[in-house]
Write a protein that holds these residues in place. Structure first.
Motif, PDB file in Angstrom:
ATOM      1  N   THR A  11       0.825  -1.206   0.000  1.00  0.00           N
ATOM      2  CA  THR A  11       0.000   0.000   0.000  1.00  0.00           C
ATOM      3  C   THR A  11       0.861   1.258   0.000  1.00  0.00           C
ATOM      4  O   THR A  11       0.586   2.216  -0.730  1.00  0.00           O
ATOM      5  CB  THR A  11      -0.936   0.022   1.227  1.00  0.00           C
ATOM      6  OG1 THR A  11      -1.744  -1.156   1.221  1.00  0.00           O
ATOM      7  CG2 THR A  11      -1.820   1.258   1.214  1.00  0.00           C
ATOM      8  N   GLU A  12       1.915   1.230   0.809  1.00  0.00           N
ATOM      9  CA  GLU A  12       2.805   2.396   0.896  1.00  0.00           C
ATOM     10  C   GLU A  12       3.509   2.648  -0.432  1.00  0.00           C
ATOM     11  O   GLU A  12       3.607   3.795  -0.884  1.00  0.00           O
ATOM     12  CB  GLU A  12       3.843   2.161   2.001  1.00  0.00           C
ATOM     13  CG  GLU A  12       4.716   3.371   2.274  1.00  0.00           C
ATOM     14  CD  GLU A  12       5.686   3.143   3.414  1.00  0.00           C
ATOM     15  OE1 GLU A  12       6.578   3.977   3.603  1.00  0.00           O
ATOM     16  OE2 GLU A  12       5.550   2.104   4.106  1.00  0.00           O
ATOM     17  N   VAL A  13       3.986   1.587  -1.070  1.00  0.00           N
ATOM     18  CA  VAL A  13       4.667   1.719  -2.363  1.00  0.00           C
ATOM     19  C   VAL A  13       3.709   2.269  -3.410  1.00  0.00           C
ATOM     20  O   VAL A  13       4.031   3.210  -4.146  1.00  0.00           O
ATOM     21  CB  VAL A  13       5.244   0.365  -2.829  1.00  0.00           C
ATOM     22  CG1 VAL A  13       5.770   0.461  -4.262  1.00  0.00           C
ATOM     23  CG2 VAL A  13       6.362  -0.090  -1.902  1.00  0.00           C
ATOM     24  N   PHE A  14       2.522   1.678  -3.475  1.00  0.00           N
ATOM     25  CA  PHE A  14       1.558   2.083  -4.491  1.00  0.00           C
ATOM     26  C   PHE A  14       1.120   3.533  -4.300  1.00  0.00           C
ATOM     27  O   PHE A  14       1.111   4.325  -5.264  1.00  0.00           O
ATOM     28  CB  PHE A  14       0.332   1.168  -4.459  1.00  0.00           C
ATOM     29  CG  PHE A  14      -0.730   1.558  -5.454  1.00  0.00           C
ATOM     30  CD1 PHE A  14      -0.599   1.226  -6.795  1.00  0.00           C
ATOM     31  CD2 PHE A  14      -1.861   2.260  -5.044  1.00  0.00           C
ATOM     32  CE1 PHE A  14      -1.573   1.598  -7.716  1.00  0.00           C
ATOM     33  CE2 PHE A  14      -2.833   2.628  -5.951  1.00  0.00           C
ATOM     34  CZ  PHE A  14      -2.687   2.298  -7.294  1.00  0.00           C
ATOM     35  N   THR A  16       2.579   6.002  -2.608  1.00  0.00           N
ATOM     36  CA  THR A  16       3.698   6.934  -2.800  1.00  0.00           C
ATOM     37  C   THR A  16       3.983   7.151  -4.280  1.00  0.00           C
ATOM     38  O   THR A  16       4.083   8.296  -4.755  1.00  0.00           O
ATOM     39  CB  THR A  16       4.961   6.426  -2.097  1.00  0.00           C
ATOM     40  OG1 THR A  16       4.701   6.273  -0.702  1.00  0.00           O
ATOM     41  CG2 THR A  16       6.118   7.402  -2.287  1.00  0.00           C
ATOM     42  N   LEU A  17       4.139   6.055  -5.027  1.00  0.00           N
ATOM     43  CA  LEU A  17       4.441   6.176  -6.450  1.00  0.00           C
ATOM     44  C   LEU A  17       3.263   6.752  -7.229  1.00  0.00           C
ATOM     45  O   LEU A  17       3.459   7.477  -8.214  1.00  0.00           O
ATOM     46  CB  LEU A  17       4.832   4.813  -7.027  1.00  0.00           C
ATOM     47  CG  LEU A  17       6.166   4.244  -6.539  1.00  0.00           C
ATOM     48  CD1 LEU A  17       6.445   2.890  -7.199  1.00  0.00           C
ATOM     49  CD2 LEU A  17       7.310   5.215  -6.843  1.00  0.00           C
ATOM     50  N   PHE A  18       2.040   6.446  -6.794  1.00  0.00           N
ATOM     51  CA  PHE A  18       0.858   6.989  -7.473  1.00  0.00           C
ATOM     52  C   PHE A  18       0.844   8.504  -7.364  1.00  0.00           C
ATOM     53  O   PHE A  18       0.559   9.205  -8.344  1.00  0.00           O
ATOM     54  CB  PHE A  18      -0.420   6.403  -6.866  1.00  0.00           C
ATOM     55  CG  PHE A  18      -1.670   6.735  -7.639  1.00  0.00           C
ATOM     56  CD1 PHE A  18      -2.132   5.878  -8.627  1.00  0.00           C
ATOM     57  CD2 PHE A  18      -2.379   7.905  -7.378  1.00  0.00           C
ATOM     58  CE1 PHE A  18      -3.290   6.181  -9.353  1.00  0.00           C
ATOM     59  CE2 PHE A  18      -3.527   8.212  -8.089  1.00  0.00           C
ATOM     60  CZ  PHE A  18      -3.982   7.352  -9.081  1.00  0.00           C
ATOM     61  N   VAL A  19       1.150   9.015  -6.180  1.00  0.00           N
ATOM     62  CA  VAL A  19       1.166  10.460  -5.980  1.00  0.00           C
ATOM     63  C   VAL A  19       2.319  11.095  -6.755  1.00  0.00           C
ATOM     64  O   VAL A  19       2.162  12.149  -7.393  1.00  0.00           O
ATOM     65  CB  VAL A  19       1.271  10.803  -4.475  1.00  0.00           C
ATOM     66  CG1 VAL A  19       1.489  12.298  -4.279  1.00  0.00           C
ATOM     67  CG2 VAL A  19       0.021  10.351  -3.743  1.00  0.00           C
ATOM     68  N   VAL A 142       7.912  -9.006  -3.100  1.00  0.00           N
ATOM     69  CA  VAL A 142       6.676  -9.075  -3.878  1.00  0.00           C
ATOM     70  C   VAL A 142       5.871  -7.787  -3.704  1.00  0.00           C
ATOM     71  O   VAL A 142       5.277  -7.283  -4.664  1.00  0.00           O
ATOM     72  CB  VAL A 142       5.833 -10.302  -3.460  1.00  0.00           C
ATOM     73  CG1 VAL A 142       4.459 -10.273  -4.130  1.00  0.00           C
ATOM     74  CG2 VAL A 142       6.562 -11.590  -3.802  1.00  0.00           C
ATOM     75  N   ALA A 143       5.875  -7.240  -2.493  1.00  0.00           N
ATOM     76  CA  ALA A 143       5.121  -6.008  -2.226  1.00  0.00           C
ATOM     77  C   ALA A 143       5.656  -4.849  -3.058  1.00  0.00           C
ATOM     78  O   ALA A 143       4.893  -4.115  -3.687  1.00  0.00           O
ATOM     79  CB  ALA A 143       5.189  -5.673  -0.737  1.00  0.00           C
ATOM     80  N   VAL A 149       4.407  -2.389 -10.388  1.00  0.00           N
ATOM     81  CA  VAL A 149       3.619  -2.866 -11.530  1.00  0.00           C
ATOM     82  C   VAL A 149       2.226  -2.227 -11.541  1.00  0.00           C
ATOM     83  O   VAL A 149       1.747  -1.764 -12.585  1.00  0.00           O
ATOM     84  CB  VAL A 149       3.502  -4.405 -11.512  1.00  0.00           C
ATOM     85  CG1 VAL A 149       2.488  -4.878 -12.556  1.00  0.00           C
ATOM     86  CG2 VAL A 149       4.854  -5.051 -11.764  1.00  0.00           C
ATOM     87  N   LEU A 150       1.574  -2.199 -10.387  1.00  0.00           N
ATOM     88  CA  LEU A 150       0.217  -1.648 -10.309  1.00  0.00           C
ATOM     89  C   LEU A 150       0.182  -0.164 -10.666  1.00  0.00           C
ATOM     90  O   LEU A 150      -0.754   0.305 -11.331  1.00  0.00           O
ATOM     91  CB  LEU A 150      -0.358  -1.864  -8.902  1.00  0.00           C
ATOM     92  CG  LEU A 150      -0.709  -3.308  -8.529  1.00  0.00           C
ATOM     93  CD1 LEU A 150      -1.196  -3.387  -7.094  1.00  0.00           C
ATOM     94  CD2 LEU A 150      -1.768  -3.865  -9.485  1.00  0.00           C
ATOM     95  N   VAL A 151       1.183   0.576 -10.246  1.00  0.00           N
ATOM     96  CA  VAL A 151       1.228   2.000 -10.586  1.00  0.00           C
ATOM     97  C   VAL A 151       1.386   2.190 -12.090  1.00  0.00           C
ATOM     98  O   VAL A 151       0.748   3.064 -12.697  1.00  0.00           O
ATOM     99  CB  VAL A 151       2.388   2.699  -9.831  1.00  0.00           C
ATOM    100  CG1 VAL A 151       2.633   4.090 -10.407  1.00  0.00           C
ATOM    101  CG2 VAL A 151       2.062   2.809  -8.355  1.00  0.00           C
TER     102      VAL A 151
END
Length: 205
Positions: A11-14, A16-19, A142-143, A149-151
């Motif tokens: 969640t933190e990775v997604f 952060t990178l999304f923003v 994996v996280a 990948v999701l971003v």
């Protein structure tokens, strides 16, 4: 689930990178750079830009430390530089002074400026490198990988369906999202600079 993937880190990775990479904010830029091109060309530019961004981010995730060591650049130094550059981008988003280079028909805008530095900019690169430092198990690996990948999937969806999205939220909606992204991005930039200064003070740079 935590045995397979660290949900908190994911969640933190997604987020952060999304923003930082700001999929909604790429819509007006992508539309302006691809204006006058055929739908097929626009779709091709969307996946090419995401592929370039993913390649650059992955290279720095795996080899960034080695590259920085070879060039005698510390993580705090890169983090500070990335923070300052992000702050400039954030101020442009907040004031509405974004200036993107005009694309021409014979230039592959998917590589530059879309793939890099618009998507895979210093902020995203530094963020991914810092997240990689926290990888100490299969679940955390994996996280981080899944978050990246999701971003990029979100980036592709935003650009691929940018014309349809623009019809729904209209220009005023894009403007609102851009201003909010600018505010969040400025906070991230200041935090990056603060962390960089703290690292230098603690002798980590």
């Amino acid at each position: 689930m935590n045995d397979v993937v660290n949900a908190v880190l994911l969640t933190e990775v997604f987020v952060t990178l999304f923003v930082i990479m700001d999929p909604p904010g790429t819509i007006p830029v992508f539309l302006s750079l691809t204006s006058g091109r055929s739908p097929a060309t626009i779709r091709k530019a969307a996946w090419q830009a995401v592929a370039v961004s993913f390649f650059v981010v992955t290279v720095f995730a795996f080899f960034g430390q080695g590259i920085l060591r070879y060039m005698h650049i510390s993580i705090p130094a890169l983090q500070g530089a990335g923070g300052l550059l992000l702050l400039l981008v954030a101020l442009e988003l907040l004031t509405g002074n974004e200036k993107e280079p005009t694309a021409t028909q014979d230039v592959n805008i998917a590589l530059v400026p879309l793939g890099t530095p618009l998507l895979a900019g210093p902020g995203a690169i530094v963020a991914v490198m810092l997240f990689v430092q926290r990888v100490d198990s299969v679940a955390t690996f994996v996280a981080v990988a899944l978050g990246v990948v999701l971003v990029h999937v979100a980036l592709w969806l935003a650009m691929r369906f940018s014309v349809n999205i623009l019809k729904v939220i209209r220009e005023s909606g894009v403007l609102l999202v851009t201003r909010i992204a600018g505010l969040l991005l400025s906070a991230i930039a200041v935090q990056m600079v603060a962390d960089s200064v703290r690292a230098f003070v603690n002798g980590e740079g």
